[in-house]
Design a protein around this motif. Sequence first.
Motif, PDB file in Angstrom:
ATOM      1  N   GLU A 235       0.831  -1.206   0.000  1.00 10.41           N
ATOM      2  CA  GLU A 235       0.000   0.000   0.000  1.00 10.41           C
ATOM      3  C   GLU A 235       0.864   1.253   0.000  1.00 10.41           C
ATOM      4  N   GLN A 236       1.955   1.251   0.760  1.00 12.00           N
ATOM      5  CA  GLN A 236       2.843   2.408   0.793  1.00 12.00           C
ATOM      6  C   GLN A 236       3.477   2.652  -0.572  1.00 12.00           C
TER       7      GLN A 236
ATOM      8  N   GLU B  86       0.941   4.131  -2.916  1.00  2.00           N
ATOM      9  CA  GLU B  86       0.577   5.506  -2.562  1.00  2.00           C
ATOM     10  C   GLU B  86       1.702   6.480  -2.876  1.00  2.00           C
ATOM     11  N   TYR B  87       2.900   6.216  -2.386  1.00  5.34           N
ATOM     12  CA  TYR B  87       3.982   7.190  -2.484  1.00  5.34           C
ATOM     13  C   TYR B  87       4.670   7.196  -3.850  1.00  5.34           C
TER      14      TYR B  87
ATOM     15  N   SER C   9       2.841   6.720  -6.499  1.00  6.60           N
ATOM     16  CA  SER C   9       1.706   7.091  -7.351  1.00  6.60           C
ATOM     17  C   SER C   9       1.405   6.003  -8.378  1.00  6.60           C
TER      18      SER C   9
ATOM     19  N   PRO D 136      -1.707   3.982  -8.557  1.00  7.51           N
ATOM     20  CA  PRO D 136      -3.045   3.529  -8.168  1.00  7.51           C
ATOM     21  C   PRO D 136      -3.527   2.318  -8.951  1.00  7.51           C
TER      22      PRO D 136
ATOM     23  N   GLN E  46       7.948   7.538   2.945  1.00  5.43           N
ATOM     24  CA  GLN E  46       7.432   8.460   1.939  1.00  5.43           C
ATOM     25  C   GLN E  46       8.560   9.101   1.129  1.00  5.43           C
TER      26      GLN E  46
END
Length: 301
Positions: A194-195, A198-199, A201, A203, A259
Amino acid sequence: MAFSDTQPLINKNPVLQSYYASLESRIGYRLILGGTRHFGYYEPGTWWPFPVEKALRRMEDHLFETLNLPAGSTVLDAGCGYGHVAIHMAHRKLNVRAIDVVERHVARARINVRSAGLEKAITVQRGDYHHLEDIPTESLDGVYTMETLVHATDPEAVLEGFLRVLKPGGTLVLFEYAHLFPKDAPAASSKLFEQVNEYASMPANAQFEPDTLVSILEEVGFTDIQTNEISEHVKPLARLFFLIAYIPYLFIRLFGLEQYFINAVAAIVAYRYFDMHRYLCIRVSKPRTADGHALEPKKVQ
């Protein structure tokens, strides 16, 4: 085919722009991959991954062979980065229309194309594969992505656009990631995955299970779907990334800096949980009707 001189429509995606602008991404891609942004191709069982550059070119050869288009064909490089893949395709006698959403990528790609003396074979422009309105319908022989569709916010719309710009019988090739999380997968793997999505980009990567892309392609209207998994061919480079990132990753986790160093996290995820990941090469065609014209794209609901 000529691109429009009007300002291209680019979806706002600050996370994607930040990811590619980060010092980690810029230094990492430069030092390890020479500015290229894709995996290399190795024989299964290879342990010594060097020279990496030769493996990168072998992956580009594999893309060219998968496209299987005659010399002089015109293709779209959807997410061209610094233009390395486009340059390799042009050396193999294809004409390339290359787009990317990152201004720095476009500027560097143009420099690389000029340095290679390939301005007549390659056009580079800032553009978003979600918005191909400036490309005429049925104007391209082929379209390809090389590990870029995972960044799409609406992969169905992107594939519909690819179908529209392809000539009847034209070819789309996707070299993309997929994943498979069994019910007993470690909770830590899901959190890290998931990280990364998300970080970095990505999706679309969250929804790309092994059969997902094939299902979307069928729904959009592509035919003659051929899928080839080459995960074992990219494993040597995934292992190298893991070894380089392992010690930094321990400090990243300790201080909660995921991040800011998401490529290191991705390197750990890709190799530590290698059995949960797939690298797919998918080749599809735009169908023809009986009179030789293309069918209208289907709208995916």
